[in-house]
Design a protein around this motif. Structure first.
Motif, short mmCIF file in Angstrom:
data_model
loop_
_atom_site.label_atom_id
_atom_site.label_comp_id
_atom_site.label_asym_id
_atom_site.label_seq_id
_atom_site.Cartn_x
_atom_site.Cartn_y
_atom_site.Cartn_z
N VAL A 1 -15.02 3.80 -25.87
CA VAL A 1 -14.62 4.05 -24.49
C VAL A 1 -13.24 3.44 -24.27
O VAL A 1 -12.99 2.30 -24.66
CB VAL A 1 -15.60 3.41 -23.48
CG1 VAL A 1 -15.17 3.68 -22.05
CG2 VAL A 1 -17.01 3.89 -23.70
N SER A 2 -12.34 4.21 -23.68
CA SER A 2 -11.04 3.66 -23.30
C SER A 2 -10.73 4.07 -21.87
O SER A 2 -11.20 5.11 -21.39
CB SER A 2 -9.94 4.13 -24.25
OG SER A 2 -9.74 5.51 -24.12
N LEU A 3 -9.92 3.26 -21.20
CA LEU A 3 -9.60 3.49 -19.79
C LEU A 3 -8.16 3.11 -19.55
O LEU A 3 -7.71 2.05 -19.98
CB LEU A 3 -10.53 2.67 -18.89
CG LEU A 3 -10.30 2.77 -17.39
CD1 LEU A 3 -10.63 4.16 -16.88
CD2 LEU A 3 -11.15 1.72 -16.68
N LEU A 4 -7.45 3.97 -18.87
CA LEU A 4 -6.06 3.71 -18.53
C LEU A 4 -5.93 3.75 -17.01
O LEU A 4 -6.35 4.71 -16.36
CB LEU A 4 -5.13 4.77 -19.15
CG LEU A 4 -3.66 4.70 -18.75
CD1 LEU A 4 -3.02 3.41 -19.24
CD2 LEU A 4 -2.93 5.90 -19.30
N VAL A 5 -5.33 2.68 -16.44
CA VAL A 5 -5.06 2.61 -15.00
C VAL A 5 -3.54 2.59 -14.85
O VAL A 5 -2.91 1.55 -14.96
CB VAL A 5 -5.68 1.34 -14.36
CG1 VAL A 5 -5.39 1.29 -12.88
CG2 VAL A 5 -7.17 1.29 -14.62
N PRO A 6 -2.92 3.76 -14.61
CA PRO A 6 -1.45 3.82 -14.58
C PRO A 6 -0.82 3.14 -13.37
O PRO A 6 0.31 2.70 -13.44
CB PRO A 6 -1.15 5.32 -14.56
CG PRO A 6 -2.38 5.97 -14.08
CD PRO A 6 -3.52 5.07 -14.45
N GLN A 7 -1.53 3.05 -12.26
CA GLN A 7 -0.97 2.42 -11.06
C GLN A 7 -1.97 1.41 -10.51
O GLN A 7 -2.82 1.72 -9.68
CB GLN A 7 -0.66 3.50 -10.01
CG GLN A 7 0.14 3.00 -8.86
CD GLN A 7 0.50 4.13 -7.89
OE1 GLN A 7 0.11 5.27 -8.06
NE2 GLN A 7 1.23 3.80 -6.85
N PRO A 8 -1.87 0.13 -10.96
CA PRO A 8 -2.84 -0.87 -10.54
C PRO A 8 -2.65 -1.39 -9.12
O PRO A 8 -3.55 -2.03 -8.58
CB PRO A 8 -2.66 -2.00 -11.55
CG PRO A 8 -1.28 -1.83 -12.07
CD PRO A 8 -0.96 -0.38 -11.97
N ASN A 9 -1.50 -1.12 -8.49
CA ASN A 9 -1.25 -1.53 -7.10
C ASN A 9 -0.82 -0.32 -6.30
O ASN A 9 0.10 0.40 -6.70
CB ASN A 9 -0.13 -2.59 -7.03
CG ASN A 9 -0.55 -3.88 -7.69
OD1 ASN A 9 -1.62 -4.38 -7.43
ND2 ASN A 9 0.31 -4.39 -8.54
N ILE A 10 -1.47 -0.13 -5.16
CA ILE A 10 -1.14 1.01 -4.29
C ILE A 10 -0.90 0.48 -2.88
O ILE A 10 -1.72 -0.26 -2.34
CB ILE A 10 -2.27 2.06 -4.28
CG1 ILE A 10 -2.45 2.64 -5.67
CG2 ILE A 10 -1.99 3.15 -3.25
CD1 ILE A 10 -3.62 3.59 -5.80
N ASN A 11 0.24 0.86 -2.30
CA ASN A 11 0.55 0.55 -0.91
C ASN A 11 0.48 1.84 -0.12
O ASN A 11 1.05 2.85 -0.52
CB ASN A 11 1.95 -0.07 -0.78
CG ASN A 11 2.02 -1.43 -1.44
OD1 ASN A 11 1.10 -2.23 -1.33
ND2 ASN A 11 3.11 -1.69 -2.13
N ALA A 12 -0.23 1.79 1.00
CA ALA A 12 -0.39 2.98 1.83
C ALA A 12 -0.32 2.59 3.29
O ALA A 12 -0.43 1.41 3.64
CB ALA A 12 -1.74 3.64 1.53
N THR A 13 -0.13 3.58 4.15
CA THR A 13 -0.19 3.36 5.59
C THR A 13 -1.43 4.04 6.13
O THR A 13 -2.01 4.93 5.51
CB THR A 13 1.06 3.92 6.29
OG1 THR A 13 1.20 5.29 5.96
CG2 THR A 13 2.31 3.17 5.87
N VAL A 14 -1.82 3.64 7.31
CA VAL A 14 -3.02 4.17 7.95
C VAL A 14 -2.91 5.69 8.06
O VAL A 14 -1.83 6.23 8.32
CB VAL A 14 -3.20 3.53 9.34
CG1 VAL A 14 -4.30 4.20 10.12
CG2 VAL A 14 -3.49 2.04 9.20
N ALA A 15 -4.01 6.38 7.82
CA ALA A 15 -4.16 7.83 7.92
C ALA A 15 -3.58 8.58 6.72
O ALA A 15 -3.58 9.80 6.70
CB ALA A 15 -3.58 8.38 9.22
N GLN A 16 -3.13 7.88 5.69
CA GLN A 16 -2.64 8.53 4.48
C GLN A 16 -3.80 8.85 3.56
O GLN A 16 -4.87 8.26 3.66
CB GLN A 16 -1.70 7.59 3.74
CG GLN A 16 -0.30 8.04 3.65
CD GLN A 16 0.54 7.09 2.79
OE1 GLN A 16 0.18 5.95 2.54
NE2 GLN A 16 1.67 7.58 2.36
#
Length: 182
Positions: free
Chosen positions: A17-32
């Motif tokens: 089993v392998s797993l790739l997380v390309p974007q470990p930090n996500i910034n978003a605004t409300v309702a996105q």
């Protein structure tokens, strides 16, 4: 090179089993809408599970087995979309959606691997600033009108005082002239 090293490390920690997380930090605004993107590979049939951990506790979002079984929790029924690569999309996020998202990929033989994504959700404060700007413009307009009104009143008062002063001066001259003539 860093991504390759992470993939190699993940493959060593969970054989098959392998797993790739390309974007470990996500910034978003409300309702996105946000995409919690991962990519896994597995020799057999895998089960993918997503959980949300925040100050309010741990919530299971969704669990599915490759191609046939999907279990979405009631709180996320209309807000989550799943993808075959293990990713999920959250629709219309709110501040309550901020926190840690843990994904677990479990192979049918029991080996599993974990991934984490940190999501920060920010409120839009432009509406508050817009209200303040409109209120400030309103107060500026009202004060400008009041200043003009005060200026007009002051000019009118000065004109009235000049007219009254001329009248009293001419009356005084007539009285003085009359007394002198007698």
């Amino acid at each position: 090179s860093v991504t390759s090293a992470l993939i190699a490390l993940l493959c060593l920690s969970a054989p098959g089993v392998s797993l790739l997380v390309p974007q470990p930090n996500i910034n978003a605004t409300v309702a996105q809408n946000i995409l919690l993107s991962v990519d896994y590979s597995c020799g057999g049939v895998a089960t993918i599970e997503w959980k949300h951990v925040s100050s309010r506790g741990t919530t299971k979002i969704v669990e599915w087995r490759s191609g046939n079984y999907v279990n979405i929790s009631t709180g996320y029924k209309d807000r989550v979309t799943i993808f075959e690569n293990g990713s999920i999309q959250l629709l219309n996020v709110g501040v309550r959606d901020a926190g840690y998202y843990f994904v677990t990929v479990t192979e049918e033989h029991g080996s599993n691997i974990y991934g984490t994504i940190v999501v920060n959700v920010y409120e839009i404060i432009y509406e508050d600033l817009h209200f303040v700007a409109v209120f400030f413009a309103f107060l500026t307009g009202v004060s400008a009108i009041l200043i003009c009104f005060m200026w007009l009143c002051n000019k009118s008062l000065h004109l009235f005082q000049k007219k009254t002063h001329k009248l009293s001066a001419s009356n005084t001259e007539e009285i003085e002239l009359e007394t002198i003539e007698c």
